[in-house]
Write a protein that holds these residues in place. Structure first.
Motif, PDB file in Angstrom:
ATOM      1  N   GLN A  78     -18.388   4.447   5.475  1.00 47.04           N
ATOM      2  CA  GLN A  78     -19.802   4.330   5.105  1.00 47.04           C
ATOM      3  C   GLN A  78     -19.944   4.031   3.610  1.00 47.04           C
ATOM      4  OE1 GLN A  78     -22.738   4.457   6.622  1.00 47.04           O
ATOM      5  NE2 GLN A  78     -21.833   4.576   8.656  1.00 47.04           N
ATOM      6  N   ASP A  79     -19.078   4.650   2.836  1.00 43.29           N
ATOM      7  CA  ASP A  79     -19.137   4.520   1.381  1.00 43.29           C
ATOM      8  C   ASP A  79     -18.283   3.332   0.939  1.00 43.29           C
ATOM      9  OD1 ASP A  79     -18.974   4.730  -1.305  1.00 43.29           O
ATOM     10  OD2 ASP A  79     -17.986   6.699  -1.338  1.00 43.29           O
ATOM     11  N   PHE A  80     -18.899   2.344   0.291  1.00 46.02           N
ATOM     12  CA  PHE A  80     -18.144   1.126  -0.006  1.00 46.02           C
ATOM     13  C   PHE A  80     -17.050   1.336  -1.049  1.00 46.02           C
ATOM     14  CE2 PHE A  80     -17.248  -3.232  -1.224  1.00 46.02           C
ATOM     15  CZ  PHE A  80     -17.125  -3.783   0.040  1.00 46.02           C
ATOM     16  N   GLU A  81     -17.273   2.274  -1.957  1.00 51.31           N
ATOM     17  CA  GLU A  81     -16.219   2.588  -2.939  1.00 51.31           C
ATOM     18  C   GLU A  81     -14.960   3.045  -2.219  1.00 51.31           C
ATOM     19  OE1 GLU A  81     -16.082   2.079  -6.254  1.00 51.31           O
ATOM     20  OE2 GLU A  81     -17.924   0.988  -5.795  1.00 51.31           O
ATOM     21  N   LYS A  82     -15.182   3.820  -1.153  1.00 54.71           N
ATOM     22  CA  LYS A  82     -14.069   4.333  -0.353  1.00 54.71           C
ATOM     23  C   LYS A  82     -13.360   3.174   0.375  1.00 54.71           C
ATOM     24  CE  LYS A  82     -11.958   7.966   1.485  1.00 54.71           C
ATOM     25  NZ  LYS A  82     -10.778   8.322   0.737  1.00 54.71           N
ATOM     26  N   VAL A  83     -14.148   2.220   0.850  1.00 60.06           N
ATOM     27  CA  VAL A  83     -13.563   1.056   1.534  1.00 60.06           C
ATOM     28  C   VAL A  83     -12.591   0.344   0.592  1.00 60.06           C
ATOM     29  CG1 VAL A  83     -14.033  -1.199   2.577  1.00 60.06           C
ATOM     30  CG2 VAL A  83     -15.560   0.719   3.042  1.00 60.06           C
ATOM     31  N   GLU A  96     -11.114   1.468  -2.045  1.00 60.19           N
ATOM     32  CA  GLU A  96      -9.937   2.291  -2.329  1.00 60.19           C
ATOM     33  C   GLU A  96      -8.947   2.243  -1.158  1.00 60.19           C
ATOM     34  OE1 GLU A  96     -10.896   6.329  -3.481  1.00 60.19           O
ATOM     35  OE2 GLU A  96      -8.856   6.923  -2.895  1.00 60.19           O
ATOM     36  N   ASN A  97      -9.492   2.378   0.074  1.00 63.94           N
ATOM     37  CA  ASN A  97      -8.643   2.315   1.266  1.00 63.94           C
ATOM     38  C   ASN A  97      -7.871   0.996   1.335  1.00 63.94           C
ATOM     39  OD1 ASN A  97      -9.603   4.773   2.043  1.00 63.94           O
ATOM     40  ND2 ASN A  97     -11.013   4.005   3.611  1.00 63.94           N
ATOM     41  N   VAL A  98      -8.595  -0.088   1.072  1.00 58.29           N
ATOM     42  CA  VAL A  98      -7.978  -1.418   1.167  1.00 58.29           C
ATOM     43  C   VAL A  98      -6.844  -1.536   0.149  1.00 58.29           C
ATOM     44  CG1 VAL A  98      -8.372  -3.870   0.679  1.00 58.29           C
ATOM     45  CG2 VAL A  98      -9.975  -2.620   2.131  1.00 58.29           C
ATOM     46  N   TYR A  99      -7.153  -1.155  -1.086  1.00 52.34           N
ATOM     47  CA  TYR A  99      -6.146  -1.279  -2.145  1.00 52.34           C
ATOM     48  C   TYR A  99      -4.904  -0.441  -1.812  1.00 52.34           C
ATOM     49  CZ  TYR A  99      -3.972  -1.360  -6.723  1.00 52.34           C
ATOM     50  OH  TYR A  99      -3.077  -1.539  -7.744  1.00 52.34           O
ATOM     51  N   GLN A 100      -5.162   0.806  -1.393  1.00 55.54           N
ATOM     52  CA  GLN A 100      -4.054   1.706  -1.072  1.00 55.54           C
ATOM     53  C   GLN A 100      -3.214   1.167   0.076  1.00 55.54           C
ATOM     54  OE1 GLN A 100      -2.864   4.105  -2.640  1.00 55.54           O
ATOM     55  NE2 GLN A 100      -4.487   4.365  -4.140  1.00 55.54           N
ATOM     56  N   THR A 108       5.336 -13.812   4.996  1.00 53.28           N
ATOM     57  CA  THR A 108       3.965 -13.321   4.893  1.00 53.28           C
ATOM     58  C   THR A 108       3.813 -12.052   5.713  1.00 53.28           C
ATOM     59  OG1 THR A 108       3.197 -15.595   4.635  1.00 53.28           O
ATOM     60  CG2 THR A 108       1.542 -13.964   5.234  1.00 53.28           C
ATOM     61  N   MET A 109       3.363 -11.002   5.051  1.00 54.68           N
ATOM     62  CA  MET A 109       3.144  -9.766   5.777  1.00 54.68           C
ATOM     63  C   MET A 109       1.685  -9.684   6.210  1.00 54.68           C
ATOM     64  SD  MET A 109       3.640  -5.796   4.669  1.00 54.68           S
ATOM     65  CE  MET A 109       5.367  -5.529   4.906  1.00 54.68           C
ATOM     66  N   GLY A 110       1.489  -9.582   7.524  1.00 61.27           N
ATOM     67  CA  GLY A 110       0.137  -9.423   8.046  1.00 61.27           C
ATOM     68  C   GLY A 110      -0.190  -7.940   8.128  1.00 61.27           C
ATOM     69  N   ILE A 111      -1.357  -7.559   7.644  1.00 60.15           N
ATOM     70  CA  ILE A 111      -1.738  -6.146   7.640  1.00 60.15           C
ATOM     71  C   ILE A 111      -3.147  -6.005   8.209  1.00 60.15           C
ATOM     72  CG2 ILE A 111      -2.099  -4.091   6.206  1.00 60.15           C
ATOM     73  CD1 ILE A 111      -0.297  -5.397   4.082  1.00 60.15           C
ATOM     74  N   SER A 112      -3.306  -5.116   9.175  1.00 58.34           N
ATOM     75  CA  SER A 112      -4.634  -4.862   9.715  1.00 58.34           C
ATOM     76  C   SER A 112      -5.371  -3.890   8.796  1.00 58.34           C
ATOM     77  CB  SER A 112      -4.516  -4.264  11.113  1.00 58.34           C
ATOM     78  OG  SER A 112      -5.751  -3.710  11.483  1.00 58.34           O
ATOM     79  N   LEU A 113      -6.590  -4.257   8.434  1.00 58.65           N
ATOM     80  CA  LEU A 113      -7.361  -3.380   7.531  1.00 58.65           C
ATOM     81  C   LEU A 113      -8.520  -2.719   8.260  1.00 58.65           C
ATOM     82  CD1 LEU A 113      -7.556  -5.436   4.201  1.00 58.65           C
ATOM     83  CD2 LEU A 113      -5.917  -3.679   4.870  1.00 58.65           C
ATOM     84  N   ARG A 114      -8.514  -2.788   9.590  1.00 57.62           N
ATOM     85  CA  ARG A 114      -9.684  -2.290  10.327  1.00 57.62           C
ATOM     86  C   ARG A 114      -9.942  -0.800  10.085  1.00 57.62           C
ATOM     87  NH1 ARG A 114      -7.504  -4.763  14.846  1.00 57.62           N
ATOM     88  NH2 ARG A 114      -7.503  -6.910  14.154  1.00 57.62           N
TER      89      ARG A 114
END
Lengths: 453, 90
Positions: free
Chosen positions: A37-42, A44-48, A26-32
């Motif tokens: 501010q822009d949820f669309e960006k959030v 995208e960041n998470v997916y990337q 299991t790979m643990g990844i911090s997404l902090r």
């Protein structure tokens, strides 16, 4: 010293005949750092971030498994609690985030992504509130996303408002997925004293004290332990403990070696080794059968707790000797639907909910994959969670509840979840109400750490 | 660096097992360092320690054993030696 013929044979036998496997890397990844501010960006960041960090997880793990000849069954991702990203989001956006995670898991071909989580053992923040609101829909509209909620710890006590909330959430999730045996609830764990580095699903998340990315390994081998014990039918209990310890040692060493190689090739630090006897529905890959081999006619009868305590402790001792970084939930899991011996215990009337609760006092986690009758009320579900949390809080151990109230089914029916999740006989709940306790709300204060009796 | 792997062969005893398995190794330029075999109730078990240069070739080598496995009804496994060291040596 060269490796002897018999030792090589032993390893091969463990893999080929006794189901020794690496249950999960299991790979643990911090997404902090994905917050925006822009949820669309959030999103995208998470997916990337998830798809780039874990890009080679599946391929590398499979390659290492082939080279060392020890199968790695699951490759999984654990993210830092998703509630941290939801401070300014709406409920709909929170569901969107779950779908984004689901898509990332599909892209990476991993079967589960854990960490759609919130830690609310003391109080509920804005983001956590949103995550809780979104949970039933998120779980019913995604396939691979696993959620875990911490409602209690030994240091903070039990947040009974959160417990009440979880009773409702489990009930709603069951309703929303009732066409599919209420399967949504199988992806939701309610914790007391959760650990931050558990690689096993559904309760894996990447804790606040962890680094940017980390690779942890969960090894399992109830079949290996069972077969080892079968070779000593007349041993006394001290010798039984010794056999389990030695077996656990070997399993852990194999797991750590392979975990370190995978971590090294993926260029992330190795986290911990979680040695947990986690059963599967494969023949002879059962924790219950180990207890029966120790000397019970059926799991659940008198003496079950003693046998489980002995086994759980021996597993930990063997594992702790074998690796410097034993962590996670190491011990024994007792999921009902995934263990043929447990299923038989319930069908034969030897094992019931009360005994399962008692077993959680001495095993590594809690009430796991238990199918309850669909008419169990949200208050009853909350009260079951409260009982389990109390056991964990007082005994300073992790406990968890993953129960599935199967809508439309009654005690005595059987439900098929399919695949890894197995099948389970439906268990009835106590017909008397716990409503008043649950509706009082508030917090159960943290327990005294002295005057231990 | 020298890397070593263990080749294990299990199956029903018959003529030509060693010849056919070692031929595959020879064709892939794998040197055999140690070899031992037993026959228990008609059940053949052979374990060989081989010298490999590049561990990433193991998958390819495993595939090359497939015809032999099929022809003689054997189960052939190749594993890096490290796993045995880890499990059986402190």
């Amino acid at each position: 010293m060269p490796i002897a013929f018999t030792e090589i044979q032993e390893t091969i036998r463990m893999v080929e005949m006794e189901h020794l496997d690496i249950r999960t890397v299991t790979m643990g990844i911090s997404l902090r750092d994905c917050a925006d501010q822009d949820f669309e960006k959030v999103k995208e960041n998470v997916y990337q971030k998830v798809t780039s960090y874990a890009k080679d997880l599946q391929k590398t793990a499979s390659q290492v498994a082939t080279e060392y000849g020890v199968p790695i069954i699951n490759k999984r991702i654990a993210i830092s609690p998703a509630a941290d990203l939801l401070g300014n989001a709406t409920k709909e956006q929170a569901v969107e985030l779950a779908k984004t995670l689901d898509k990332a898991a599909q892209t990476l071909d991993v079967d589960f992504i854990g960490g759609y989580s919130a830690l609310v053992h003391k109080g509920i923040s804005k983001g956590e509130q949103i995550l809780l609101d979104a949970l039933p829909e998120a779980l019913s509209q995604t396939e691979r996303v696993c959620a875990s909620i911490s409602v209690a710890t030994t240091r903070t006590g039990i947040n009974m408002d959160a417990v009440k909330r979880m009773g409702n959430i489990i009930h709603q999730t069951a309703e929303l997925t009732k066409d599919n045996n209420s399967i949504g609830c199988a992806k939701l764990v309610v914790f007391c004293n959760p650990v931050e580095d558990n690689p096993f699903m559904a309760g894996a998340f990447h804790g606040a004290g962890e680094g940017e990315a980390v690779l942890s390994v969960g090894v399992s081998g109830p079949g290996v332990v069972l077969n080892a014990l079968r070779r000593y039918p007349d041993a006394d209990l001290g010798e039984i403990s010794d056999v389990i310890k030695k077996t656990a040692f070997k399993i852990t060493r194999a797991g750590e070696l392979i975990g370190r190689v995978v971590a090294d090739r993926l260029n992330v630090p190795f986290g911990i080794m979680d040695l947990s006897l986690a059963p599967t529905n494969a023949m002879n890959d059962s924790v219950a059968e180990i207890l029966e081999e120790i000397g019970l006619e059926r799991v659940g009868t008198h003496g079950t707790i003693a046998a489980l305590a002995l086994m759980n402790d021996a597993v930990k001792k063997g594992g702790a000797m074998a690796s410097s970084y034993v962590g996670g939930l190491s011990g024994a899991f007792i999921p009902v639907s995934e263990d043929n011996g447990m299923i038989r215990g319930i069908e034969d009337g030897a094992l019931n909910l009360s005994k399962l609760e008692a077993m959680t006092c001495v095993c590594s986690v809690g009430l796991d994959m238990i199918a309850l009758e669909g008419k169990a009320s949200p208050e009853t579900l909350a009260a079951i969670i409260a009982d389990e949390a109390a056991i964990g809080m007082i005994n300073k151990k992790t406990t968890a509840v993953r129960v599935i109230p199967v809508i439309g089914k009654e005690e005595g029916d059987t439900v098929e979840f399919g695949g890894l999740l197995g099948r389970a006989p439906i268990i009835g709940v106590n017909p008397f109400s716990s409503d008043k306790l649950i509706h009082r709300g508030g917090r159960i204060p943290a327990p005294l750490q002295s005057l231990i009796n | 660096m020298q890397r070593r792997a263990v080749v294990s062969v299990v199956g029903k005893d018959q003529v030509g097992i060693i010849a056919k398995v070692t031929t595959v190794l020879y064709k892939n330029e794998m040197n055999i360092l140690d070899i031992s075999q037993t026959i228990l109730q008609d059940f053949f078990t052979m374990i060989m320690l081989i010298d490999i240069k590049d561990p990433s070739n193991l998958e390819a080598l495993q595939e090359k054993f497939e015809p032999v496995e099929k022809e003689l009804g054997l189960k052939i496994n190749i594993q890096l030696e490290d796993v045995f060291q880890a499990m059986h040596r402190v």
